[in-house]
Design an enzyme around this catalytic site. Structure first.
Site, PDB file in Angstrom:
ATOM      1  N   GLU A 109      33.293  38.720  42.845  1.00 24.59           N
ATOM      2  CA  GLU A 109      34.629  38.534  42.251  1.00 24.59           C
ATOM      3  C   GLU A 109      34.901  37.059  41.986  1.00 24.59           C
ATOM      4  O   GLU A 109      35.475  36.694  40.956  1.00 24.59           O
ATOM      5  CB  GLU A 109      35.704  39.118  43.170  1.00 24.59           C
ATOM      6  CG  GLU A 109      35.651  40.640  43.196  1.00 24.59           C
ATOM      7  CD  GLU A 109      36.773  41.235  44.009  1.00 24.59           C
ATOM      8  OE1 GLU A 109      36.827  40.942  45.219  1.00 24.59           O
ATOM      9  OE2 GLU A 109      37.598  41.974  43.450  1.00 24.59           O
ATOM     10  N   GLU A 129      32.738  47.426  47.741  1.00 28.60           N
ATOM     11  CA  GLU A 129      33.979  47.710  48.481  1.00 28.60           C
ATOM     12  C   GLU A 129      34.231  49.191  48.710  1.00 28.60           C
ATOM     13  O   GLU A 129      34.731  49.570  49.770  1.00 28.60           O
ATOM     14  CB  GLU A 129      35.190  47.094  47.764  1.00 28.60           C
ATOM     15  CG  GLU A 129      35.291  45.582  47.879  1.00 28.60           C
ATOM     16  CD  GLU A 129      34.455  44.830  46.855  1.00 28.60           C
ATOM     17  OE1 GLU A 129      33.611  45.461  46.174  1.00 28.60           O
ATOM     18  OE2 GLU A 129      34.638  43.613  46.713  1.00 28.60           O
TER      19      GLU A 129
END
Ligand code: NAD
Length: 685
Positions: A109, A129
């Site tokens: 990210e 995630e």
């Protein structure tokens, strides 16, 4: 709340040369994105001064292997990752992420928050995630689709898949793949006066709506029942919304909520438990070098073990009893490899290499150049003991010998061998090249470096090791046997097999215990019960139903039926089995009772918890968390429940004790009671 409860790890070094800033992220061993790293990045970005651009690079083996999960169970301290990314995007100069090793989760990210990405060809990029019960929370669901399109983003995010630098370039996630000196390549890239290019400002590429629908449906099916997967799909789809600021806020809120969910706590528990399970406290022996493997027995397990070793680049010599059996096994192995290649799971070059690395013989004397020999012959002492004796007499003393026995007493098996210190148990699960679990069994006489060799092999094969001492069924099969016994008692007392299976599946097991028995065959447990008959506690309740099924030739799917009939290959309740159960109840003088799903689930789980406590008390398992790792990796226990002991540790302690009392005293006379409370305290601590 801006309190910070976790310790701060890592630092960021800033160096500016020739108008280019290099920000080196330094948080050994894997550069986890910690609070200190986030703070360091913001400060370094502010201190760059007037530069043409900045490079973010990781020190050591990786860019950023993910966020520091230790921080996720408590309030996050400022700055959080979105603030670091906002600083990258707001910087008046372009920022390049130079990616080597792994860039996962928050690491990727952060890279997506940079203007450009350069990666080594073998770098691994991903957003795992969802496998931790969350969704990406720092723009991953919004920025990734802007580069790759939503279909690829759904696959990467919902499948928690890792892609290589090369594949990332093809998908548009990475701008340049750099061979050689990565940092030099990133500096050269910036020297060409790159403009700012904020990924969040890009439009999401147009894609075929039907293809997008089908990708979303596929992801939802794979993650069925998991609320975080549905949330990830919703967020990726919402990336087409031009109001990126609102959707980013929406994503952050979903992440903040999910990271504190029960699923996320359980999955983080397993994440750390799995890392710990591969180690033995106080063991500092070095593993022996292993570069060639011998596998004895080319049946179901031998072939799977051979495939696992070949896939890891280890040459395999397979041994069978005679030339005919050898040809059959080698033929089946070659066919399986070719089929894998035909399905696109193996490259042409890898197929050629693996076929070349596979050889066979009928003579043990031809294994003298192997460093590790694993036997997977019939589960009979009369076959295994003479074989181990011959191996010990024939192989050089440094060769390690592994036995894949499921239940036999390895201490007794090796007692007469002069070289018994080089023998350990390597209990693979079927299919051995697919199943992640490997029980590494430490016999009383196993040398420390032999144990270390078993653990190193597990790592090399990409397996999840768990260390066990010798016991009938080691850790996994013994707990599973207690669970299955409990399921059978429930049936004897009044539940229908399909009701028990449905309750187990509703809890999250991939399959219920009776469906599993039918699939793997009822005869293995039958043989075990016969073996144990002489030593069985006469006071303990014994369910005769599975014996009756076996006597009736109902050994499971392979004989056309077991606990169920299979008229259309699908399990159907069987009238024959219902009658047989009724007979067993009548003979045992039982008036059938009804059970609701919750009672069934609790009884099944409590049986596991109790057996786990006994295994810990006996020293068969090293730690409570190893038991959770075993069940989650080898027995279809739902990962998001963290394993049976994690599940129990979340329950009020008096409830667990009450359940144990109920089972021990009311239902299951002769039931051994494990020291459950101590076990659960260990996990809570
Ligand atoms: P299998 O019957 O499919 O294969 C055994 C093979 O060993 C046969 O091909 C046989 O010809 C060969 N063999 C027998 N004696 C031999 C000898 N002296 N020399 C060379 N080859 C010999 O059995 P399997 O299911 O592969 O099980 C093998 C072992 O693995 C057993 O100890 C079993 O308990 C264990 N195991 C099985 C599973 C499973 O799910 N099947 C799982 C874990 C462990």
């Amino acid at each position: 709340m801006n309190t910070h409860t976790a310790p701060s790890h890592g630092t960021v070094h800033l160096e500016v040369t020739d108008g280019i800033a290099v920000l080196t992220i330094d948080n050994p061993p894997v550069n986890a994105g910690s609070h200190a790293i986030r703070k360091g990045l913001i400060e370094a970005l502010r201190s760059c001064g007037e530069v043409r651009g900045a490079v973010l690079v990781g020190a050591g083996k990786s860019f950023i292997a993910g966020s520091d999960l230790r921080e996720f169970g408590a309030p996050l301290a400022w700055p959080e990752l979105p603030e670091v990314i906002a600083a990258c995007e707001a910087a008046p100069f372009p920022v390049v992420a130079a990616i080597h090793g792994v860039a996962l989760g928050g690491g990727l990210e952060l890279a997506l928050g940079c203007d450009y990405r350069i990666a080594t060809p073998d770098a691994k990029l991903g957003l795992p995630e969802v496998s931790l019960g969350m969704v990406p929370g720092a723009g991953g669901t919004q920025r990734l689709p802007r580069l790759t399109g939503r279909i690829a983003a759904l696959e990467i995010i919902c499948g928690a898949t890792r892609i290589t630098g090369v594949k990332a370039e093809v998908l548009g996630l990475v701008d340049v793949v750099a061979e050689g000196d990565l940092l030099a390549a990133a500096k050269r890239f910036l020297a060409e006066d790159r403009p700012k290019r904020v990924v969040a400002d890009l439009a999401v590429p147009e894609e075929d709506e039907t293809a997008l629908e089908s990708a979303a449906a596929k992801a939802l099916h794979k993650g069925r029942g998991r609320p975080n997967v549905a949330e990830a799909i919703r967020l990726v789809r919402a990336s087409a919304d031009p109001d990126v600021v609102s959707v980013l806020a929406d994503e952050r809120a979903a992440f903040q909520k999910l990271r504190l969910s029960e699923d996320a706590f359980a999955l983080r528990h397993l994440f750390f438990a799995e890392r710990k399970a591969g180690s033995v406290d106080g063991l500092d022996a070095k593993p022996r070098a292993v570069s060639a493997i011998g596998v004895i027995g080319g049946g179901t397990m031998g072939q799977g073990i051979a495939r696992a070793c070949l896939a890891a680049g280890l040459p395999v010599t397979l041994v069978e009893r005679d030339a005919e059996a050898l040809e059959r096994s080698l033929g089946a192995l070659r066919e399986a490899l070719q089929a894998k290649q035909a399905r696109g799971r193996l490259s042409e070059a890898a197929l050629t290499a693996q076929l070349k690395a596979l050889s066979g013989t009928t003579r043990i004397s031809e294994l003298t150049s192997c460093d590790l020999v694993i036997e997977a012959v019939f589960e009979e002492l009369s076959v295994k003991v003479p074989l181990l004796t011959e191996l010990d007499a024939t192989l050089p003393p440094e060769t390690v010998i592994g036995t894949n026995t499921s239940y036999l007493d390895i201490n007794a098996m090796v007692a007469g061998l002069p070289g018994r210190s080089r023998v350990l148990g390597l209990h693979f699960f079927s299919p051995a090249d697919v199943m992640r679990l490997l029980e590494v069994v430490r016999a009383e006489t196993t040398a420390n470096d032999v144990l270390a060799t078993g653990l190193a092999l597990a790592k090399r094969l990409g397996k999840q090791p768990v260390v066990a001492r010798v016991a009938e069924g080691f850790i996994g099969n013994r707990i599973y046997a207690a669970y299955r016994r409990r399921a059978e008692l429930l049936v004897l007392d009044g539940a229908a097999p399909e009701q028990v299976d449905a309750a187990a599946e509703a809890f999250g097991f991939a399959m219920g215990p009776f469906a599993v028995s039918d699939m793997s065959g009822l005869d293995i447990a039958w043989a075990m019960r016969k073996r144990q008959a002489a030593t069985r506690d006469p006071a303990a309740r014994y369910v005769t139903i599975p014996d009756r099924l076996c006597e009736a030739g109902r050994l499971g799917r392979k004989t056309g039926g077991g606990w169920y009939d299979y008229p259309e290959k699908r399990p159907e309740p069987s009238a024959e089995v219902t009658a047989l159960i009724a007979d067993a109840r009548r003979e045992a003088g039982i008036t059938p009772r009804s059970f609701d799903a919750e009672t069934i689930q609790r009884q099944l789980l409590i049986a596991m918890v109790n057996e786990a406590a006994l295994l810990l008390a006996e020293g068969v398992a090293q730690r409570a968390s190893d038991i959770d790792v075993t069940l989650a990796n080898g027995y279809g226990f739902p990962r998001w429940k963290g394993g049976p002991l994690w599940w129990a540790a979340q329950q009020p302690a008096d409830r667990i004790e009450a359940d144990l009392d109920a089972l021990g005293m009311a239902i299951c006379h002769g039931f051994a009671r494990g020291p459950v409370s101590d076990t659960l305290e260990e996990l809570k601590g």
